[in-house]
Scaffold this motif. Structure first.
Motif, short mmCIF file in Angstrom:
data_model
loop_
_atom_site.label_atom_id
_atom_site.label_comp_id
_atom_site.label_asym_id
_atom_site.label_seq_id
_atom_site.Cartn_x
_atom_site.Cartn_y
_atom_site.Cartn_z
N PHE A 1 0.82 -1.21 0.00
CA PHE A 1 0.00 0.00 0.00
C PHE A 1 0.86 1.26 0.00
CE2 PHE A 1 -3.35 -2.92 1.38
CZ PHE A 1 -4.43 -2.44 0.67
N VAL A 2 1.99 1.23 0.72
CA VAL A 2 2.90 2.38 0.71
C VAL A 2 3.44 2.62 -0.69
CG1 VAL A 2 5.10 3.26 1.56
CG2 VAL A 2 3.52 2.13 3.14
N LEU A 3 3.87 1.57 -1.37
CA LEU A 3 4.40 1.71 -2.73
C LEU A 3 3.32 2.19 -3.69
CD1 LEU A 3 6.63 -1.49 -2.98
CD2 LEU A 3 7.40 0.88 -2.86
N CYS A 4 2.10 1.69 -3.52
CA CYS A 4 1.00 2.10 -4.39
C CYS A 4 0.74 3.59 -4.28
CB CYS A 4 -0.26 1.30 -4.05
SG CYS A 4 -1.69 1.72 -5.06
N SER A 5 0.65 4.09 -3.05
CA SER A 5 0.37 5.51 -2.86
C SER A 5 1.55 6.39 -3.27
CB SER A 5 0.00 5.77 -1.40
OG SER A 5 -1.23 5.15 -1.07
N THR A 6 2.77 5.88 -3.09
CA THR A 6 3.94 6.65 -3.51
C THR A 6 3.97 6.80 -5.03
OG1 THR A 6 5.19 5.81 -1.61
CG2 THR A 6 6.45 6.79 -3.40
N MET A 7 3.63 5.73 -5.73
CA MET A 7 3.57 5.80 -7.19
C MET A 7 2.42 6.68 -7.64
SD MET A 7 6.10 4.30 -8.52
CE MET A 7 5.59 4.01 -10.22
N ALA A 8 1.33 6.71 -6.85
CA ALA A 8 0.24 7.63 -7.16
C ALA A 8 0.71 9.08 -7.04
CB ALA A 8 -0.93 7.38 -6.21
N ALA A 9 1.59 9.34 -6.07
CA ALA A 9 2.16 10.69 -5.93
C ALA A 9 2.99 11.06 -7.15
CB ALA A 9 3.01 10.77 -4.66
N VAL A 10 3.76 10.10 -7.67
CA VAL A 10 4.54 10.36 -8.89
C VAL A 10 3.60 10.63 -10.06
CG1 VAL A 10 6.25 9.42 -10.50
CG2 VAL A 10 6.43 8.91 -8.06
N GLY A 11 2.51 9.86 -10.14
CA GLY A 11 1.53 10.11 -11.19
C GLY A 11 0.90 11.49 -11.07
N GLY A 12 0.65 11.93 -9.85
CA GLY A 12 0.11 13.27 -9.64
C GLY A 12 1.09 14.34 -10.07
N LEU A 13 2.36 14.12 -9.83
CA LEU A 13 3.40 15.05 -10.28
C LEU A 13 3.39 15.19 -11.80
CD1 LEU A 13 6.05 16.70 -10.00
CD2 LEU A 13 7.27 14.53 -9.90
N ILE A 14 3.30 14.05 -12.50
CA ILE A 14 3.27 14.08 -13.96
C ILE A 14 2.01 14.78 -14.47
CG2 ILE A 14 3.17 12.63 -16.04
CD1 ILE A 14 4.84 10.56 -14.52
N ALA A 15 0.87 14.48 -13.85
CA ALA A 15 -0.40 15.11 -14.26
C ALA A 15 -0.35 16.62 -14.05
CB ALA A 15 -1.56 14.49 -13.49
N ALA A 16 0.20 17.06 -12.92
CA ALA A 16 0.31 18.49 -12.66
C ALA A 16 1.24 19.16 -13.65
CB ALA A 16 0.81 18.72 -11.23
N SER A 17 2.32 18.49 -14.00
CA SER A 17 3.25 19.04 -14.99
C SER A 17 2.59 19.17 -16.35
CB SER A 17 4.48 18.14 -15.08
OG SER A 17 5.35 18.56 -16.12
N ARG A 18 1.83 18.18 -16.75
CA ARG A 18 1.19 18.20 -18.07
C ARG A 18 0.12 19.29 -18.15
NH1 ARG A 18 -2.98 15.21 -21.07
NH2 ARG A 18 -2.30 15.10 -23.24
N ALA A 19 -0.63 19.48 -17.05
CA ALA A 19 -1.70 20.48 -17.04
C ALA A 19 -1.21 21.88 -16.70
CB ALA A 19 -2.79 20.07 -16.06
N ASN A 20 0.05 22.00 -16.25
CA ASN A 20 0.62 23.28 -15.82
C ASN A 20 -0.12 23.86 -14.62
OD1 ASN A 20 2.24 22.96 -18.04
ND2 ASN A 20 1.44 24.69 -19.17
N SER A 21 -0.92 23.05 -13.97
CA SER A 21 -1.68 23.54 -12.81
C SER A 21 -2.28 22.36 -12.06
CB SER A 21 -2.80 24.49 -13.26
OG SER A 21 -3.75 23.80 -14.06
#
Length: 414
Positions: free
Chosen positions: A309-329
């Motif tokens: 579960f820790v690894l799953c949520s950590t990878m979700a954080a990385v996914g959120g970083l990529i999504a924020a970068s792509r949307a610029n917001s």
């Protein structure tokens, strides 16, 4: 006796290839479909959309496929860990949204440097995963219920962080570069060469190790063909992404693979190594296959489940970083909508079993690309969002059906 042994021994290259093909067909008959359904679907969809809309296979759209699917693929990679245990994390989408909100606030409102903001965002994901794992393991509430509650609660957390709906723009050039900039062409080819050499070294090292221990090893011909296939695939990918895709090259050149491609590749290599070459990875499969047998074998089942579960949520954080970068917001919808459904769908479509014990990290990549192709191709053809959801849902249902049928064939007495 010698004549019998001579007949059993494969004859040269033809024997090695026929043995490999025969073994692969036996695994399929036994219910182990592997990545075959996902690869078949990916090829068929690409050919269909290419025929229906020629712009689908242009250099610009080809590169866009990777940036479009990167966030979902990374979240799906994390979900593979919990799915291998036969668990589920319904909060992964909004975990990515909360971590993206933490990143945005740290960058814009607090003025932190990008590396500190990224670190606290990843730490937030780890804390969320640790909390989910502890509740599931220590209290004994099913992961479906726990993560469904977190799905609802994290929406509220995201709203609180963003002051009940404020859109936070990201200006940091390093963070924005992740999903919007490209690797220099020369560096792209260098990374390709390094990847091929690394793969070849791993294959040859594994072969020599098995021979040294007196274990059955694949034919050098098969290993050579596998290395050549990977080299050809990667070279073709880099070649296409290195082509000029800018509308006005004299004014602004646009070529080279997107930065998210090597980022996803590194994550794929690291987590594949963890699952296949470490005791932790073997314990993940053991717990997912039979939890009681794993416990009796001395595996700390609770620790493995919490770590997943820790690894799953950590990878979700990385996914959120990529999504924020792509949307610029970042806004309250970041990580919401269909993010979770597509991430779970990516893992399952790629070949990870919903029943636990079977799956690979490459499944998330293949399944994520299938979903990205459907979304992108149908968008180019002018289909509505409703039609996209219907088609994606049918593909997911088909993949789950294949998984269920394959599992039946592997059970005794079926």
């Amino acid at each position: 006796m010698n004549a019998v042994l001579a007949k059993q021994k494969p004859e040269g290259e033809t024997g090695a290839l026929s043995g490999l093909a025969g073994g692969y067909l036996d695994r399929i008959r036994g219910g182990d479909m592997g990545s075959l359904p996902a690869v078949t679907a990916l090829v068929a969809l690409c050919l269909f959309f290419w025929a229906a809309q020629p712009s689908f296979m242009t250099q610009g759209n080809f590169a866009n496929l990777f940036t479009q699917g990167a966030a979902g693929i990374v979240i799906a990679m994390g979900l593979v860990f919990v799915l291998l245990l036969g668990e589920i994390d319904l909060s992964a989408g909004f975990t990515s949204g909360v971590c993206a909100a933490v990143l945005a606030v740290a960058l814009t409102e607090q003025g932190w440097p990008w590396y500190s903001a990224v670190a606290v965002s990843l730490l937030t994901g780890m804390v969320i995963g640790l909390a989910l794992g502890l509740v599931v393991v220590r209290i004994g509430i099913p992961s479906f219920v726990v993560t469904l509650a977190a799905f609802l609660a994290l929406q509220g957390v995201a709203l609180k962080i963003m002051d009940n709906g404020t859109n936070i723009s990201i200006q940091d050039p390093t963070v924005l570069a992740i999903a919007n900039d490209n690797v220099p062409v020369v560096l792209g080819w260098a990374l390709c060469a390094a990847a091929v050499l690394g793969y070849a070294a791993a294959q040859l090292g594994r072969h020599r190790g098995r021979v040294r221990r007196g274990l059955a090893a694949e034919s050098p011909v098969v290993i050579g063909l596998r290395i050549a296939g990977v080299a050809l695939l990667l070279a073709a990918l880099v070649f296409v992404l290195s082509m000029e895709r800018g509308r006005n090259p004299a004014f602004a050149s646009l070529k080279g693979m997107p930065i998210v491609v090597p980022l996803v590749a590194v994550l794929l290599v690291v987590w594949t190594f963890v699952l296949k070459r470490t005791s932790f990875g073997r314990h993940i499969y053991a717990v997912g296959g039979n939890q009681e047998a794993a416990r009796r074998a001395g595996i700390d089942v609770n620790r493995i489940r919490i770590a997943a579960f820790v690894l799953c949520s950590t990878m979700a954080a990385v996914g959120g970083l990529i999504a924020a970068s792509r949307a610029n917001s970042v806004d309250p919808n970041t990580g919401g909508s269909d993010v979770l459904l597509k991430a779970v769908g990516a893992a399952v479509i790629g070949g990870t079993s919903l029943f636990g014990g079977r799956g690979r990290m490459i499944d998330a990549v293949l399944g994520g690309m299938v979903i990205a192709v459907i979304d992108n191709g149908m968008g180019l053809m002018g289909y509505s969002a409703g039609t996209k959801f219907i088609v994606t849902g049918l593909v997911l249902l088909l993949a789950a059906g294949v998984d269920a049928l394959s599992r039946k064939r592997t059970l005794p007495g079926r």
